[in-house]
Write a protein that holds these residues in place. Structure first.
Motif, short mmCIF file in Angstrom:
data_model
loop_
_atom_site.label_atom_id
_atom_site.label_comp_id
_atom_site.label_asym_id
_atom_site.label_seq_id
_atom_site.Cartn_x
_atom_site.Cartn_y
_atom_site.Cartn_z
N ARG A 19 0.85 -1.19 0.00
CA ARG A 19 0.00 0.00 0.00
C ARG A 19 0.88 1.23 0.00
NH1 ARG A 19 -4.84 0.38 4.08
NH2 ARG A 19 -5.34 -1.36 2.73
N LEU A 20 0.60 2.15 -0.91
CA LEU A 20 1.30 3.43 -1.00
C LEU A 20 0.28 4.54 -0.82
CD1 LEU A 20 3.39 2.71 -4.23
CD2 LEU A 20 4.16 2.48 -1.87
N THR A 21 0.56 5.47 0.07
CA THR A 21 -0.33 6.61 0.24
C THR A 21 0.51 7.89 0.26
OG1 THR A 21 -0.27 6.37 2.66
CG2 THR A 21 -2.11 5.35 1.52
N LEU A 22 -0.06 8.94 -0.27
CA LEU A 22 0.58 10.25 -0.30
C LEU A 22 -0.39 11.23 0.32
CD1 LEU A 22 3.07 11.79 -1.39
CD2 LEU A 22 1.75 12.19 -3.47
N ASP A 23 0.03 11.91 1.38
CA ASP A 23 -0.89 12.84 2.04
C ASP A 23 -0.80 14.23 1.41
OD1 ASP A 23 1.30 14.16 3.18
OD2 ASP A 23 0.93 13.43 5.20
N ALA A 24 -1.57 15.16 1.95
CA ALA A 24 -1.70 16.50 1.38
C ALA A 24 -0.40 17.30 1.40
CB ALA A 24 -2.79 17.27 2.12
N VAL A 25 0.50 16.98 2.33
CA VAL A 25 1.77 17.72 2.40
C VAL A 25 2.91 16.96 1.71
CG1 VAL A 25 1.15 19.00 4.49
CG2 VAL A 25 2.32 16.80 4.68
N GLY A 26 2.60 15.87 1.03
CA GLY A 26 3.59 15.15 0.26
C GLY A 26 4.31 14.04 0.98
N LEU A 27 3.84 13.64 2.17
CA LEU A 27 4.46 12.55 2.92
C LEU A 27 4.03 11.22 2.30
CD1 LEU A 27 6.17 11.77 5.43
CD2 LEU A 27 4.00 11.56 6.65
N LEU A 28 5.00 10.44 1.84
CA LEU A 28 4.72 9.13 1.26
C LEU A 28 4.82 8.08 2.35
CD1 LEU A 28 4.38 7.19 -1.19
CD2 LEU A 28 6.89 7.19 -1.36
N ARG A 29 3.81 7.24 2.45
CA ARG A 29 3.82 6.12 3.40
C ARG A 29 3.76 4.83 2.59
NH1 ARG A 29 2.67 5.13 9.01
NH2 ARG A 29 1.84 3.04 9.31
N ILE A 30 4.70 3.95 2.87
CA ILE A 30 4.77 2.65 2.22
C ILE A 30 4.47 1.60 3.28
CG2 ILE A 30 6.27 1.03 0.98
CD1 ILE A 30 8.05 3.56 0.38
N GLU A 31 3.54 0.70 2.99
CA GLU A 31 3.21 -0.38 3.91
C GLU A 31 3.25 -1.70 3.15
OE1 GLU A 31 -0.67 0.35 5.49
OE2 GLU A 31 -0.03 2.11 6.60
N VAL A 32 3.92 -2.68 3.74
CA VAL A 32 3.96 -4.03 3.17
C VAL A 32 3.48 -4.97 4.27
CG1 VAL A 32 5.38 -5.83 2.17
CG2 VAL A 32 5.86 -3.45 1.63
N THR A 33 2.42 -5.70 3.98
CA THR A 33 1.82 -6.62 4.94
C THR A 33 1.98 -8.04 4.45
OG1 THR A 33 0.21 -4.95 5.57
CG2 THR A 33 -0.33 -7.22 6.13
N ASP A 34 2.42 -8.92 5.35
CA ASP A 34 2.49 -10.34 5.01
C ASP A 34 1.67 -11.14 6.01
OD1 ASP A 34 4.09 -11.31 7.26
OD2 ASP A 34 5.83 -10.46 6.29
N ALA A 35 1.52 -12.43 5.76
CA ALA A 35 0.65 -13.27 6.57
C ALA A 35 1.43 -14.15 7.55
CB ALA A 35 -0.21 -14.15 5.66
N ARG A 36 2.69 -13.94 7.70
CA ARG A 36 3.52 -14.80 8.53
C ARG A 36 3.65 -14.21 9.93
NH1 ARG A 36 7.92 -18.53 6.11
NH2 ARG A 36 7.60 -20.16 7.63
N ALA A 37 2.84 -14.69 10.85
CA ALA A 37 2.81 -14.13 12.20
C ALA A 37 4.00 -14.56 13.05
CB ALA A 37 1.52 -14.53 12.89
N GLU A 38 4.53 -15.75 12.81
CA GLU A 38 5.60 -16.26 13.68
C GLU A 38 6.96 -15.62 13.40
OE1 GLU A 38 5.61 -19.02 10.14
OE2 GLU A 38 4.10 -18.00 11.30
N ARG A 39 7.10 -14.92 12.28
CA ARG A 39 8.36 -14.26 11.96
C ARG A 39 8.24 -12.78 12.27
NH1 ARG A 39 11.69 -16.47 6.90
NH2 ARG A 39 12.62 -18.13 8.10
N ARG A 40 8.56 -12.40 13.48
CA ARG A 40 8.49 -11.01 13.89
C ARG A 40 9.82 -10.31 13.63
NH1 ARG A 40 3.41 -9.64 14.15
NH2 ARG A 40 2.21 -11.12 15.31
N LEU A 41 9.74 -9.06 13.26
CA LEU A 41 10.94 -8.26 13.06
C LEU A 41 11.30 -7.56 14.35
CD1 LEU A 41 10.09 -6.56 9.66
CD2 LEU A 41 11.71 -8.40 10.06
N PRO A 42 12.59 -7.32 14.57
CA PRO A 42 12.98 -6.55 15.74
C PRO A 42 12.57 -5.09 15.56
CG PRO A 42 14.88 -6.97 14.35
CD PRO A 42 13.71 -7.74 13.76
N ALA A 43 12.40 -4.41 16.65
CA ALA A 43 12.11 -2.97 16.58
C ALA A 43 13.33 -2.27 16.00
CB ALA A 43 11.79 -2.43 17.96
N PRO A 44 13.14 -1.15 15.32
CA PRO A 44 14.28 -0.41 14.77
C PRO A 44 15.26 -0.05 15.87
CG PRO A 44 12.21 0.50 13.99
CD PRO A 44 11.87 -0.52 15.04
N PRO A 45 16.54 0.06 15.62
CA PRO A 45 17.22 -0.11 14.34
C PRO A 45 17.52 -1.58 14.05
CG PRO A 45 18.82 0.56 15.96
CD PRO A 45 17.47 0.54 16.66
#
Length: 86
Positions: A19-45
């Protein structure tokens, strides 16, 4: 992020969502969703891979290029998101 979802988050019979969204001030948000619940990513960094590794730098690139990014859990799977300003 999409390559990571295909490589690490794939569940047979299920796709990932981009999913790609662009708001009124030009902020681009990219979201990628998968179905694999058991593979969690660490919090940034993200952790750097060994220097000789040929993989494992995708989230380091996201960290370097995005203004903000994170991981949101879902009932099924997870969403990795990033925001970028022009």
């Amino acid at each position: 992020m999409a390559a990571n979802a295909v490589t690490h988050g794939r569940v047979p019979g299920r796709d990932f969502e981009l999913r790609l969204t662009l708001d009124a001030v030009g902020l681009l948000r990219i979201e990628v969703t998968d179905a694999r619940a058991e593979r969690r990513l660490p919090a940034p960094p993200p952790l750097a891979p060994p220097a000789e590794s040929e993989a494992g730098r995708g989230l380091l690139l996201v960290e370097a290029l995005a203004d903000t990014w994170g991981v949101t859990g879902r009932q099924v799977g997870k969403t990795v998101w990033a925001t970028l300003r022009p």
